[in-house]
Design an enzyme around this catalytic site. Sequence first.
Site: not given
Length: 379
Positions: A125, A131-132, A337, A339, A363, A367
């Site tokens: 697509l 894109g959007s 966590i 580090g 997909e 936004e």
Amino acid sequence: MDFSINENQRMIADMIKKFGDDHIRPKMMEWDESQEFPVPVFKKLGELGLMGVLVPEEYGGSGFSYTEYVTAIVELSKICGSIGLSMAAHNSLCTGHILAFGNEEQKKKYLPKLATAEWIGAWGLTETGTGSDSGGMTTTAKKDGDYFVINGSKNFITHAISGNVAVVIVRTGEKGDSKGMSAFIIEKGTPGFSSGKKENKLGMRASETAELIFTDCRVHKDQMLGKEGEGFVQAMKVLDGGRISIASLAVGIAKGAFECSLKYSKEREQFGKPISQFQGIAFKLADMATEIEAAELLTYYAADKKNKGEKMTKEGAYAKYYASEVAVRAGTEAVQIFGGYGYTKDFPAEKYYRDSKLCTIGEGTSEVQKMVIAREIMK
């Protein structure tokens, strides 16, 4: 909605854990480093029925519901986001589009090959400039007798190089017209149909992403899915289900990040005790666990509505938006966590961190999900 885990889900989770230990974990960092798309792994997943989870048994699939499908993606993605992503894209996009909108002849021809992973599927697509704004696509299909001649390209396509067949949405009418696009099934080897460059990505590096290129590619009208002009509407419905896939992918990545962080925090000692006993770390883990639980509930809620055949545009967007953002937060906290070790490839946190970001983009960006949610709640 029943929140209990059914027997099929337990079986799938156990099967994937063993499969992951045997066939994914030993090589996944090599694949990530070299950007190798491990086709043999997906052939094996096909043998297990995981490449046709939603496909009815009459077409060679497993015939499971979206509930089992979510479990399968989550469990794979806990191990490796790339494998989860490719499995999800194959199932929900290419295979799912043919399952939802193909005629009986098309289903009988393609679904058995896709469901068993004899063939790998792609779905096109997105384009370089759209894109959007998928309605603004420039790839065209011009009618020529019983054929359509396709010219243009698709970008950021999963399995564009290794895929044996692709479902592609192209413009057959005016630009920007939602009824001016149509969907075609195009097989690898069709003259004028080729693949372009492979993207060098931040994360999901073992899931192949590349261009699809069409140069005077002649496709027979029998390869069209549904009727001319229905492609965009079909694509939007496919993406509704696809949002469940990406939400599941995000939940799996977040769970993987959380579980490795929890384990490490109990083993790593500073100032004479495990770092899990420090409130600064304990609260990070508490936030991760709570957000993951919420994301998983939203995902299964959307899946439940999909199983019932109910409209779930809003619920799918809820799940995709929230779960993907949770995955990014979980990946970020995992690195923190761990580090300094979290910043190295010898420990698992950095890969979850890199893989998670795609979930907020693919997909439909976060936004776009907000746009969908806003549109739905204002109706």
